[in-house]
Each structure stands twice: as C-alpha cells, then as structure tokens.
Design a protein around this motif. Structure first.
Motif, mmCIF file in Angstrom:
data_model
loop_
_atom_site.group_PDB
_atom_site.id
_atom_site.type_symbol
_atom_site.label_atom_id
_atom_site.label_comp_id
_atom_site.label_asym_id
_atom_site.label_seq_id
_atom_site.Cartn_x
_atom_site.Cartn_y
_atom_site.Cartn_z
ATOM 1 N N VAL A 105 -39.477 27.801 -36.969
ATOM 2 C CA VAL A 105 -38.747 26.535 -37.906
ATOM 3 C C VAL A 105 -39.674 25.550 -38.420
ATOM 4 O O VAL A 105 -40.876 25.503 -37.931
ATOM 5 N N PRO A 106 -39.247 24.740 -39.546
ATOM 6 C CA PRO A 106 -40.519 23.854 -39.674
ATOM 7 C C PRO A 106 -40.660 22.927 -38.452
ATOM 8 O O PRO A 106 -39.659 22.788 -37.644
ATOM 9 N N VAL A 107 -41.882 22.320 -38.334
ATOM 10 C CA VAL A 107 -42.127 21.829 -36.968
ATOM 11 C C VAL A 107 -41.548 20.678 -36.624
ATOM 12 O O VAL A 107 -41.027 20.389 -35.460
ATOM 13 N N ASP A 108 -40.750 19.761 -37.744
ATOM 14 C CA ASP A 108 -40.336 18.831 -37.045
ATOM 15 C C ASP A 108 -38.818 19.035 -36.885
ATOM 16 O O ASP A 108 -38.309 18.302 -35.942
ATOM 17 N N THR A 134 -49.150 17.453 -34.451
ATOM 18 C CA THR A 134 -49.570 18.181 -35.716
ATOM 19 C C THR A 134 -49.335 17.534 -36.962
ATOM 20 O O THR A 134 -50.224 17.753 -37.967
ATOM 21 N N ALA A 135 -48.849 16.116 -36.977
ATOM 22 C CA ALA A 135 -49.066 15.473 -38.095
ATOM 23 C C ALA A 135 -50.243 14.564 -38.174
ATOM 24 O O ALA A 135 -50.429 13.974 -39.249
ATOM 25 N N ASN A 163 -42.961 28.218 -34.004
ATOM 26 C CA ASN A 163 -42.713 29.740 -33.638
ATOM 27 C C ASN A 163 -42.346 29.770 -32.362
ATOM 28 O O ASN A 163 -43.032 29.667 -31.302
ATOM 29 N N ASP A 222 -46.841 25.749 -34.343
ATOM 30 C CA ASP A 222 -46.259 26.717 -35.851
ATOM 31 C C ASP A 222 -44.668 26.464 -35.812
ATOM 32 O O ASP A 222 -44.377 27.126 -36.748
ATOM 33 N N CYS A 234 -53.443 31.125 -34.747
ATOM 34 C CA CYS A 234 -52.993 30.831 -36.045
ATOM 35 C C CYS A 234 -52.641 29.373 -36.425
ATOM 36 O O CYS A 234 -52.606 29.216 -37.428
ATOM 37 N N HIS A 256 -45.196 29.531 -29.843
ATOM 38 C CA HIS A 256 -46.409 28.916 -30.453
ATOM 39 C C HIS A 256 -45.839 27.757 -31.104
ATOM 40 O O HIS A 256 -45.474 27.523 -32.382
ATOM 41 N N VAL A 276 -44.745 17.479 -32.687
ATOM 42 C CA VAL A 276 -44.498 17.033 -33.941
ATOM 43 C C VAL A 276 -45.359 15.875 -33.944
ATOM 44 O O VAL A 276 -46.041 15.709 -35.156
ATOM 45 N N VAL A 324 -65.534 14.553 -32.673
ATOM 46 C CA VAL A 324 -64.022 14.763 -33.206
ATOM 47 C C VAL A 324 -63.527 15.462 -32.149
ATOM 48 O O VAL A 324 -62.212 15.206 -31.771
ATOM 49 N N LEU A 384 -53.527 15.873 -36.458
ATOM 50 C CA LEU A 384 -54.607 16.492 -36.146
ATOM 51 C C LEU A 384 -54.378 18.194 -36.201
ATOM 52 O O LEU A 384 -53.272 18.423 -36.494
ATOM 53 N N ARG A 385 -55.400 18.911 -36.128
ATOM 54 C CA ARG A 385 -55.447 20.233 -36.100
ATOM 55 C C ARG A 385 -55.688 21.061 -34.866
ATOM 56 O O ARG A 385 -56.929 21.276 -35.031
#
Lengths: 464, 464
Positions: A341-344, A240-241, A374, A372, A153, A369, A237, A285, A243-244
């Motif tokens: 929680v928020p990733v940061d 994810t800021a 999580n 996310d 996810c 995870h 942190v 990529v 790339l995905r």
C-alpha cells in the motif's frame, strides 16, 4: 496427449534432457505454494541451453501443449504449478554467470541462483542488490519473472531496476534479444520492460544482463520496540518522508515470538512490534540518519530505541528479520500474503488486518518491508479442517480487498501466479484486464504459455 | 476530412478547446526537430482535462483520424511532427502538480514542465532527479513518452525509474489507471512499463505519479582536459568501473570552443576534450571519490586535472555543459545524434565517429553523457546545399550503424520518433520488430495513434 507426440519431443532433444518418468516428473509439479490441485506434466524439459528451450517451445506450439516455465521452484504464488498434460520447461541446469567488470554487468543464465550472481559480482568488488527472502534458493530467471523485491529495495529498487537485457524464447520458439549491455536504450517499444514481471506468460528467459553497482557501505542500525504495529507504522511514515533508509522492516509480536522460538536472540517478546531500520549513508549523513530515525521512533511512541554503528550487531537484527519467514513457516501450514500500500496507509492497513483477524477468528502475524508499504501477513490454518481453511481463505481475500481499498496492490513482489488470480480483476478493473488479455494474446496467440497464471485461461485467449 | 466531421469534434468540446484556424494550427505542426515535411493538422485539441482527451480520441476512433499527441513540443526525434489531416492533442494546458509528501510522490498533469515538478518537489524538501537538457521547457508527459534521461541519470536513473503510476487514455477513448502511489506493484502484466517510452504510439498520458527522493547532497567536481576524446573516454571507462559519479560529461574541442564563443568561461580551447565529473557522496567517501576520479584521469593521460569542493565553482562547469546544446545550436542547422553504447566501447566509438567525419567530409562535434555511454554527436549542415545535406545524412546513418555494431542503440534518451525510424529495423531485427507491431496493434487496432513514429505506418497496422 498420445505417447507418439511426447516421443517426438524426446527424440528432438539430447538424451536425458526430457524426463517423462512420473516418479521424476513428480518433483516438478509444485513450487513453494504447494498447490494441492497441481496437474501432472506430460514431460519435463531440463534445458541445458537456449536451443533446448527453443525446441521445446516449437514442439509445444505445433501440438498446442501448455508450457509451464520453471526456475528454482521457490515461487510463492503458484506461478510454476504444473498444468495437467503440460510440458514443464525447467532452467535449473542453466546456471552460468559471467561478470563484465568494465561495463559493470552480470550476464547470467536463468537458472543461476540470486546468491550465485551476488557472489560472482562480489568477486569483482561489485554488488547485485535485489535480495528477496529466497535469495539463497531462488533463480534469477524466476526473479525476473516476478520482478522480485527484497529487503534492500526500499533504497536500491527491485529486480526491474537492474535488468538491462534479456534473451527470451517466444512461444513459437523464436529467440529474441531485448536490450543488452547498454545502460540507456529507448529504441522501439519497451518490450524488455513488458517481459520483466510477466510471470512466464509471454515467453521463457534464457539469458539476463544485470546492472551491478559498487558495494554497499557498512550500515548503522536502529532498533525500536512499540506497543502496537500501528505505532511502528506511524514511525515508518515519519521516517520515509524524511530520509532514505537502506532497510526498514517491521515484525509484529507473534512474528517476534516465532523468531525467538525458532532461534533465540533475546528479542523483546512482550513488545507489540519491532522495527529494524538501517542506513548505509556514509560519514556524517549516517550519524544524522541514525539520530533522525531514532527521533521518528520516539515521536511515535516507541517504548525502547537502540542504535548501533557496529555492523555485526546490526547484522544480528537483519538475521532476525531473515529468520521470520522460516520461523513462521515452521509453525505449520499458512497462507502467505504480499499486499503493498502507499506508505502513509500503513498504520490504517495494519489496523484493518487486526480487524480482519478478529472477524474471521484467525491469527494474522505480520512481517513487512515496511519502508515500501509491502506487508506479508501470514494466515496459519489447518488444511485438514474445512472450517479453518474457509476462515483462512476468507481472511486472505479480506486482506487483499483492504489493500485495494487503500489504493494498494494484491502483490508487491511475489506475483499473482495462480494463487491470487481470482483477486486480480478487482484490482485492475475490466478495461485494464481486457487490454492485458489483448497484449498477452498478441505475444502468445495460441495461449500455450503458462496458462492459468494471472487469470483463468479462457477459450478466447487462444487464436481460433 | 470533410468540414462536418471536424465540426462534430468542435461541438463535442467546450468553446476554445478545438482550434482549426490554420494560422493557429501552424504552431502545432513541428517539434524541435523542425521537420520540413510536417503535415497540416485538421484540428488541434488544446485539452484542459482528461475528459477532453477522451472525447478527442473517441471522435478520432470513430472517424479513423490519425492522432498526434503533443506535450511541450520540445522533442528531438520528430515524435510530435504533425501528420497531414491529423488531430493534434496538446496537453500544454494541463499543468497541475500536487505533492504528496507523506508518500514522497508528485502527481502531475502531462503538460507540467519538468522544471515545475522539480520546483514543486523542492518546496517540500524533496527532489525529482531526471534532468534532460530540456528540463526548463519540456513537459512531464513528453518525458514519460520518451523515457527522458539527462545529466544525473548516471547515478539517479531515467524517467522510467521514477514513474509509479499513469492515467492513460487508450485510442478508443477509455481511460485506464496503471499503478499508483504504491512503491511496489507486480499485479498483472507490467502495462505501466509498456507505456513509459512508448512515444505516443499506444495512448495519451493524462496523469503521472512520480517518485520523489530526498534532496541531493552538494557535489564535489573534477575537471580534466585531455588531448583526445578517446583519452577522455578511457578515463570514463576506468572511473565507472570503480565508483558511481553523480555526473560524468564529455565535451570535445569543437564543443568547448562553441561554448566559449557562446558564453566565455575560460575553458581551455586548445584541449582535445573536457571531462566534467561530479560526486555527491557525503563525507569521507566524497574525498575518496574525488581522489579516485582525478587518478583515473591522470592514468589515462589527462593534460590537466582540477578538483573543487566548492559547489558554486562546480556549478559553473555544470553550466558550461548545459550551454553546450544551445551553443552548438547557435552555430546553425544540424542533425543531432543520440546513440548509446556499452561504456567500455566509448573510446572505440569516439574514434569511429572521427573516422566517419573524415569519410563524409563533415565536422562532428561530440557532447556526451559519457558515464552512460550516451553520445550526442552533432552534424552541422547547410539545408540549402543538397551536397551538404547528403553528406550530413550519410554521416548520421553511419554513426547509428557504428553504435549498433558496438552493441549499442540508435537512441539513448530522445526516442526514435519519425527522425530515426528508418534505422530501427537494423537495430531490432525482424523478429522484435514484428513482435512490436503485434503489440502496438493489440493496443491500437485501428492504427490511429501517432502513425509514423517508431516505424513507417503500414496498411497491416490497421485492423481491416
């Protein structure tokens, strides 16, 4: 409930659908939460079709019998824990899956396992992404009820993102169809989305239309070992800021060791944390993603970074991650957390969890995870030892409070169920809770649907 | 309403926030639907912050004044059409946008334009995908209220897929926070998702947390001309069953000619339909996608197929598509449709629309987000001619019925508003409609929020 009332239900459904023999209903009392205080159902309806569900709910409404919906019983928050004298409505026999390749949708009955939907889709060259840890044993109906997540996810979204349509039997036995095979539909209030994740508190899903996508590209994998979970969190942190990733999972030292004990795979038992990242971006990529992911790990102090383009080698690490649940489970009784929680805030919360472990004198291995935000902290305890139990529960609550304080949530993908209902008011606050109660009552004025999930059933939840 | 009541509102808010001068409130009576029967507001609140909205709604609740929420007024379904004696609550002055790059979210006030969010995100190397045709003039609050779509949703989803958190002022003036900066949150009933797409019928959004993603890769473009829209539709069905285009738009002959009249770009005026497809997959997958898209067009009888890897050349076709709305609008008054059907029904519905045009003696140019099955048939008419108006309305209704008959919806992205409320019962059926009414009343027991959107306001919608 008197015997005559139960016999009305038995008589209203085909032979064998209703089970009342306590020896057989015993197996329907608990989900994977293994609640000790589970009630005993007056009857179990093993529905074979939506009409059976409708009959059961009409009967339950007439006699005001609590209804506990049940999919595969693999829930981790007690959402399917039986209530004393209830009727359990099990959808385990409703397992049909049909693929409509032209519209790229699967039409599934709620009892179909997640894995069965994946397989049926794959037979048409399509992919159903959501992959909760339980995907081999959990049902699509349960996945919809909890808005289940999973490993992919971080890039591909959760169950909600794939639900296009639902047939739902309302508490009074009426069947409504919400949405369908149309990709975009904004006509009317978005009731479809109110039912996804509603934990069986509003009705029982009898059919699900799921969006499918083209198959995933093979992934490249980056594996990094860190001295501490916080360092690994910092890498997350950073990543994810930028790339995905298609996967971004964290295992701490205890978890790595549990996995090695359970199924030796040559992981570094001495490291403080292991990060497993994948990218399924195609072509150039992918290479760039791998470079960047490795750089992020090095920049935050990784002690070792490995990268591989070989899907099989990568899958071995995915399997290590998938083994974490069973490996920790094999160590004995535990309380399983699911905060997000928020990733940061990840490094800070990882640190806070270690502090909670010290404070309550417990061990709290963490698997996450991570992409996310999580986290699944796991709190082992000895149920026969009241002191151990008390300390574990204290730590469990403290971890949830830490997540709320960080602007996060007590549950990212397992649901509130009955196991976490005591913590819900603190997260939502009185106004949201009161609004939620009003909406639940509007759908279920008699208060018969899965009473006790989300919040303690109260007399004011039932219409007078 | 007596003057004293209005003056209470004026006095409760800072100078200049409340506008009552009819010369100034006139501009707040209509959205882009240009409803002729729009009411006259008793007052317009030009809110500068959430507290102003709270004050306005507390006042409206106390005096049972209908509230019409308003973003940028660019709605196409009459969702912001004023009701006689209402208070219009405009969020046009609440335009702040803040980017949190570590968590990859934008935190926006509801009056911020979609384009402003895109720009703010781009300044941090991030992307907010949803791109309704109105993205340069529509507000994020309105986008949330309608769950707005756009051209890139065929791959990147709609507004709902990006909303992580909402601050909402409830009809009684309480402010609730739903969700936040956490990617996954399943704690409690999914109220966040009930509010997205609720068309101002449940409350007023005062802050939106939006998920951002890494920027889009440059796209390759395939352009194909067909003899008929049906042939183009068949190409769409073939394509979407095989790959995931990042854009897949259809323009029929009349639309192509309108665009050429409006802004000559050398499109083929003689073709029956133009299909514009893009793929933003990187590397070798892009080339494979382009091949496959071109093959699908040829296989369904395209008379000409062009492919380009040059982003600028591709952008020219995107601009042609974006010009379709203004070009058709420039031809005079029209009724704008927004039906959406399962993708495999596209050719059949395109044929049915032509039959409807014949039947009612009207012209119905079609432009479509074809990859989503989302059609915008346009029915030009002469408002001063009752016969023309009657025929246009007849055709409008017949197109909606055709979509419902095909298992589709009367609105894919514009909303029901007031313009389509008469057709909603046929799509939803009595049970879903009744359930929707109950839920709306649970949130808004006084029935003051945007009365007349979704369905005709009825006395039973207000608590007695």
């Amino acid at each position: 409930m008197d015997e005559r009332t139960v016999q009305q239900l038995v008589g209203a459904l085909p032979e064998g659908v209703v089970v009342t023999d306590p020896a057989r209903t015993e197996g329907y009392r608990r989900d994977w939460t293994r609640a000790e205080d589970a009630g005993r159902p007056a009857a179990v309806v093993r529905a074979g079709c939506a009409d059976h569900v409708r009959t059961a709910l009409r009967w339950a409404s007439e006699h005001r019998v609590p209804v506990v919906p049940r999919g595969a019983g693999s829930g981790l928050a007690g959402g399917a824990t039986a209530v004393e004298g209830c009727v359990v409505v099990s959808t385990e026999r409703m397992t049909a899956v049909e693929i409509d390749p032209a519209n790229r949708v699967a039409v599934a009955e709620p009892g179909a396992l997640n894995a069965a939907v994946k397989e049926a889709a794959a037979a048409h060259g399509l992919w159903y992404p959501p992959d909760p840890g339980s995907f081999r044993i959990s049902s699509i109906g349960g996945n919809v009820a909890t808005d289940a997540g999973g490993i992919c996810c971080v890039k591909y979204g959760v169950t909600r993102d794939y639900v296009l349509g639902l047939d739902v039997v309302l508490p009074d036995g009426r069947l409504v169809t919400l949405g369908g095979r149309t990709v975009k539909d904004v006509a009317g209030l978005p009731l479809l989305h109110l039912f996804v994740g509603s934990e069986g508190a509003l009705g029982i899903v009898t059919e699900v239309v799921l969006r499918l996508v083209p198959p995933q590209e093979p992934a490249a994998t980056v594996v990094a070992y860190f001295d501490t979970p916080q360092d690994a969190g910092a890498a997350v942190v950073r990543m994810t800021a930028r790339l995905r990733p298609s996967m971004l999972e964290l295992l701490d030292r205890t978890t790595v060791n549990a996995v090695e004990d359970f199924r030796p795979m040559g992981l570094d038992r001495a490291a403080g944390a292991l990060l497993v990242a994948q990218t399924d971006a195609p072509g150039p990529v992918r290479s760039a993603d791998v470079e960047l992911m490795a750089d992020c790990c090095r920049a935050t102090g990784a002690r070792e970074v490995l990268a591989t383009d070989d899907p099989e080698e990568g899958d071995a690490f995915l399997e290590a991650r998938r083994a974490a649940g069973p490996a920790l489970d094999a160590r004995g009784p535990m309380l399983l957390e699911d905060v997000c929680v928020p990733v940061d805030r990840l490094p800070g919360v990882l640190e806070r969890i270690q502090a909670v472990a010290c404070e309550f004198g417990v061990e709290i291995p963490v698997v996450a995870h991570a992409g996310d935000g999580n986290l699944h902290p796991v709190i082992p305890y000895r149920p026969e030892d009241p002191n151990s139990t008390r300390r574990a529960r204290g730590a469990f609550d403290a971890v949830m409070r830490a997540a709320i304080a960080a602007g996060g949530t007590i549950t990212g993908e397992h649901g509130v169920g009955r196991a976490k209902r005591a913590a819900l008011p603190e997260q939502l606050g009185p106004d949201v809770l009161e609004l939620s109660r009003r909406i639940r009552s509007a759908v279920d004025p008699l208060g018969i649907m899965n009473p006790g999930v989300l919040w303690e059933a109260a007399p004011e939840d039932a219409a007078r």
